[in-house]
Design a protein around this motif. Structure first.
Motif, PDB file in Angstrom:
ATOM      1  N   VAL A  45       0.282  -1.220  -0.056  1.00 14.32           N
ATOM      2  CA  VAL A  45      -0.197  -0.128   0.091  1.00 14.32           C
ATOM      3  C   VAL A  45       0.406   1.261   0.067  1.00 14.32           C
ATOM      4  N   ARG A  46       1.987   1.712   1.186  1.00 20.18           N
ATOM      5  CA  ARG A  46       2.927   2.151   0.710  1.00 20.18           C
ATOM      6  C   ARG A  46       3.867   2.813  -0.525  1.00 20.18           C
ATOM      7  N   ALA A  47       4.329   1.640  -0.985  1.00 20.88           N
ATOM      8  CA  ALA A  47       4.594   1.495  -1.613  1.00 20.88           C
ATOM      9  C   ALA A  47       4.158   2.019  -3.508  1.00 20.88           C
ATOM     10  N   TYR A  48       2.356   1.749  -3.263  1.00 16.93           N
ATOM     11  CA  TYR A  48       1.877   1.911  -4.506  1.00 16.93           C
ATOM     12  C   TYR A  48       1.584   2.847  -4.808  1.00 16.93           C
ATOM     13  N   ARG A  49       0.783   3.837  -2.720  1.00 16.56           N
ATOM     14  CA  ARG A  49       0.769   5.278  -3.229  1.00 16.56           C
ATOM     15  C   ARG A  49       1.375   6.057  -3.458  1.00 16.56           C
ATOM     16  N   THR A  50       2.705   6.185  -3.332  1.00 20.51           N
ATOM     17  CA  THR A  50       4.283   6.589  -3.017  1.00 20.51           C
ATOM     18  C   THR A  50       4.403   6.750  -5.088  1.00 20.51           C
ATOM     19  N   THR A  51       4.102   5.794  -5.202  1.00 26.86           N
ATOM     20  CA  THR A  51       4.068   5.754  -7.013  1.00 26.86           C
ATOM     21  C   THR A  51       3.210   6.144  -7.374  1.00 26.86           C
ATOM     22  N   LYS A  52       2.154   6.836  -7.122  1.00 28.09           N
ATOM     23  CA  LYS A  52       1.050   7.370  -8.254  1.00 28.09           C
ATOM     24  C   LYS A  52       0.772   8.208  -7.333  1.00 28.09           C
ATOM     25  N   ASP A  53       0.892   8.547  -6.193  1.00 30.48           N
ATOM     26  CA  ASP A  53       0.241  10.240  -6.044  1.00 30.48           C
ATOM     27  C   ASP A  53       1.632  10.628  -5.804  1.00 30.48           C
ATOM     28  N   THR A  54       2.611  10.948  -5.336  1.00 26.58           N
ATOM     29  CA  THR A  54       3.572  11.359  -5.755  1.00 26.58           C
ATOM     30  C   THR A  54       4.102  11.875  -7.018  1.00 26.58           C
ATOM     31  N   THR A  55       4.625  13.429  -6.730  1.00 28.31           N
ATOM     32  CA  THR A  55       5.611  13.954  -7.867  1.00 28.31           C
ATOM     33  C   THR A  55       7.649  13.554  -7.891  1.00 28.31           C
ATOM     34  N   GLU A  56       7.707  12.251  -7.285  1.00 25.01           N
ATOM     35  CA  GLU A  56       8.917  11.927  -7.339  1.00 25.01           C
ATOM     36  C   GLU A  56       8.908  10.713  -8.262  1.00 25.01           C
ATOM     37  N   LYS A  57      10.313  10.362  -8.763  1.00 21.78           N
ATOM     38  CA  LYS A  57      10.609   9.386  -9.485  1.00 21.78           C
ATOM     39  C   LYS A  57      10.213   8.551  -9.144  1.00 21.78           C
ATOM     40  N   THR A  58      10.028   7.410  -8.991  1.00 23.16           N
ATOM     41  CA  THR A  58       9.458   5.868  -8.379  1.00 23.16           C
ATOM     42  C   THR A  58       8.929   4.886  -9.405  1.00 23.16           C
ATOM     43  N   ALA A  59       9.871   3.846  -8.962  1.00 26.09           N
ATOM     44  CA  ALA A  59       9.274   2.492  -9.846  1.00 26.09           C
ATOM     45  C   ALA A  59       8.728   1.743  -9.066  1.00 26.09           C
ATOM     46  N   LEU A  60       7.134   1.240  -9.472  1.00 28.02           N
ATOM     47  CA  LEU A  60       6.972  -0.464  -8.221  1.00 28.02           C
ATOM     48  C   LEU A  60       6.209  -2.157  -9.270  1.00 28.02           C
ATOM     49  N   PHE A  61       7.641  -2.128  -8.472  1.00 30.46           N
ATOM     50  CA  PHE A  61       6.813  -3.967  -8.755  1.00 30.46           C
ATOM     51  C   PHE A  61       7.477  -5.026  -8.224  1.00 30.46           C
ATOM     52  N   THR A  62       6.210  -6.237  -8.793  1.00 32.76           N
ATOM     53  CA  THR A  62       5.935  -6.166  -9.400  1.00 32.76           C
ATOM     54  C   THR A  62       4.290  -5.785  -9.847  1.00 32.76           C
ATOM     55  N   THR A  63       4.213  -4.919 -10.488  1.00 33.94           N
ATOM     56  CA  THR A  63       2.555  -4.112 -10.539  1.00 33.94           C
ATOM     57  C   THR A  63       2.442  -4.943 -11.832  1.00 33.94           C
ATOM     58  N   SER A  64       0.568  -5.506 -11.139  1.00 33.77           N
ATOM     59  CA  SER A  64      -0.380  -6.119 -12.589  1.00 33.77           C
ATOM     60  C   SER A  64      -0.383  -4.890 -13.382  1.00 33.77           C
ATOM     61  N   ARG A  65      -0.619  -4.836 -14.588  1.00 37.01           N
ATOM     62  CA  ARG A  65      -0.812  -3.738 -15.207  1.00 37.01           C
ATOM     63  C   ARG A  65      -2.685  -3.695 -15.946  1.00 37.01           C
ATOM     64  N   THR A  66      -3.643  -3.452 -15.265  1.00 37.05           N
ATOM     65  CA  THR A  66      -5.050  -3.077 -15.696  1.00 37.05           C
ATOM     66  C   THR A  66      -5.843  -1.915 -15.942  1.00 37.05           C
ATOM     67  N   THR A  67      -6.851  -2.384 -16.741  1.00 36.76           N
ATOM     68  CA  THR A  67      -7.835  -1.188 -17.100  1.00 36.76           C
ATOM     69  C   THR A  67      -7.904  -0.426 -16.111  1.00 36.76           C
ATOM     70  N   LYS A  68      -7.659  -0.326 -15.442  1.00 35.43           N
ATOM     71  CA  LYS A  68      -8.150   0.753 -13.996  1.00 35.43           C
ATOM     72  C   LYS A  68      -7.193   1.360 -13.895  1.00 35.43           C
ATOM     73  N   ARG A  69      -5.912   0.965 -13.745  1.00 32.41           N
ATOM     74  CA  ARG A  69      -4.131   1.448 -13.590  1.00 32.41           C
ATOM     75  C   ARG A  69      -3.719   2.127 -15.073  1.00 32.41           C
ATOM     76  N   GLU A  70      -4.037   2.130 -15.835  1.00 34.14           N
ATOM     77  CA  GLU A  70      -3.375   2.096 -17.324  1.00 34.14           C
ATOM     78  C   GLU A  70      -2.832   3.256 -16.962  1.00 34.14           C
ATOM     79  N   GLU A  71      -3.886   4.476 -17.051  1.00 31.31           N
ATOM     80  CA  GLU A  71      -3.815   5.910 -16.716  1.00 31.31           C
ATOM     81  C   GLU A  71      -2.943   6.383 -16.270  1.00 31.31           C
ATOM     82  N   LEU A  72      -2.872   5.548 -15.186  1.00 26.75           N
ATOM     83  CA  LEU A  72      -2.196   6.447 -13.225  1.00 26.75           C
ATOM     84  C   LEU A  72      -0.857   6.534 -13.368  1.00 26.75           C
ATOM     85  N   PHE A  73      -0.148   5.224 -14.481  1.00 25.06           N
ATOM     86  CA  PHE A  73       0.982   5.285 -14.390  1.00 25.06           C
ATOM     87  C   PHE A  73       1.476   4.923 -15.596  1.00 25.06           C
ATOM     88  N   LYS A  74       3.191   4.926 -15.314  1.00 23.04           N
ATOM     89  CA  LYS A  74       3.658   4.575 -17.181  1.00 23.04           C
ATOM     90  C   LYS A  74       4.326   3.189 -17.209  1.00 23.04           C
TER      91      LYS A  74
END
Length: 256
Positions: free
Chosen positions: A73-102
């Motif tokens: 939860v912490r890693a996911y929200r850090t990667t999604k909600d901040t402007t820090e250059k972060t990369a999170l794995f292993t992350t399922s690429r779903t339709t719901k998440r598609e526009e939230l990340f690169k």
């Protein structure tokens, strides 16, 4: 004019040798055999080792010691909600998440199963999506497994939220929930690591992921497209070495 051309040439050369991992924080969670911390405290796993091979191809000075392990939860929200250059794995690429990340991927992944206690008195049985509505589940908030249940119209009142797997398995053992949606290999490995007998659980059905493109590295959207492309090329180069990838898989799958 010559001075300008010299400076331009030097700039191009510097850019071509720039470390595309510079300034990026790489985050992962405890999810064996894909990513986890071993007995010596090293961050290891199938997808960790693949990322380390990517670092080499990218000419990066980073190594596995630069990969940080955090609760999901912490890693996911850090990667999604901040402007820090972060990369999170292993992350399922779903339709719901598609526009939230690169995204960079796909990485190595497995299936999500519905896991129950062998001694569960409720005798969970799933033969259609409608059957999912009959039971209670332990899930981790923002995990893709939560989305899989919600997509089958399981009401939120049937979901008991936890921050980590061990809380989920405890709820299952105490009959607070009927099942947990999780990767069975990962669940077994985590139970062994925490001295819990994995022979007490079993998978009863795999949950299809119709809106998933597999497991990826999810990058914060502040990371430039050119850096994403460099990572993607490096990943594809690693995966093209089938002998290397198979040796990495065997290294960790043999532990289970």
């Amino acid at each position: 004019m010559k001075s300008f051309l010299f400076i331009f040439t030097i700039t191009i050369c510097l850019n071509s040798f720039a470390d595309s991992t510079e300034g990026i924080t790489y985050l992962t969670e405890e999810y064996p055999p894909y990513n986890f911390k071993d007995e010596e405290g090293n961050v290891v796993g199938i997808n960790v080792d693949i990322l380390v091979e990517m670092f080499k191809l990218l000419g990066s000075s980073k190594s596995r010691k630069d990969i940080k392990l955090q609760p999901w939860v912490r890693a996911y929200r850090t990667t999604k909600d901040t402007t820090e250059k972060t990369a999170l794995f292993t992350t399922s690429r779903t339709t719901k998440r598609e526009e939230l990340f690169k995204w960079v991927g796909p990485l190595v992944g497995g299936t999500t199963s519905l896991i129950v206690l062998k001694s569960n008195p409720n005798n969970v049985s799933i033969s259609s999506d409608a059957d999912f509505l009959k039971y209670k589940y332990a899930v981790i908030r923002d995990d893709s497994a939560e989305s899989l249940l919600l997509a089958r119209n399981v009401p939120k009142k049937n979901l008991s939220y936890s921050t980590k797997f061990l809380s989920m398995i405890k709820k299952l053992q105490n009959n607070q929930v009927d099942a947990i949606p999780y990767n069975f290999i990962t669940a077994s490995a985590l139970m062994k690591k925490n001295n819990i007998n994995p022979d007490t659980i079993k998978p009863i059905v795999d949950i299809p992921r119709p809106n998933s493109k597999g497991n990826h590295i999810a990058f914060n959207k502040s990371v430039s497209d050119s850096i994403i492309l460099e990572h993607q090329k490096a990943l594809e180069k690693v995966l093209s070495n089938e002998e290397l990838v198979e040796s990495i898989k065997k290294r960790y799958l043999s532990l289970n």
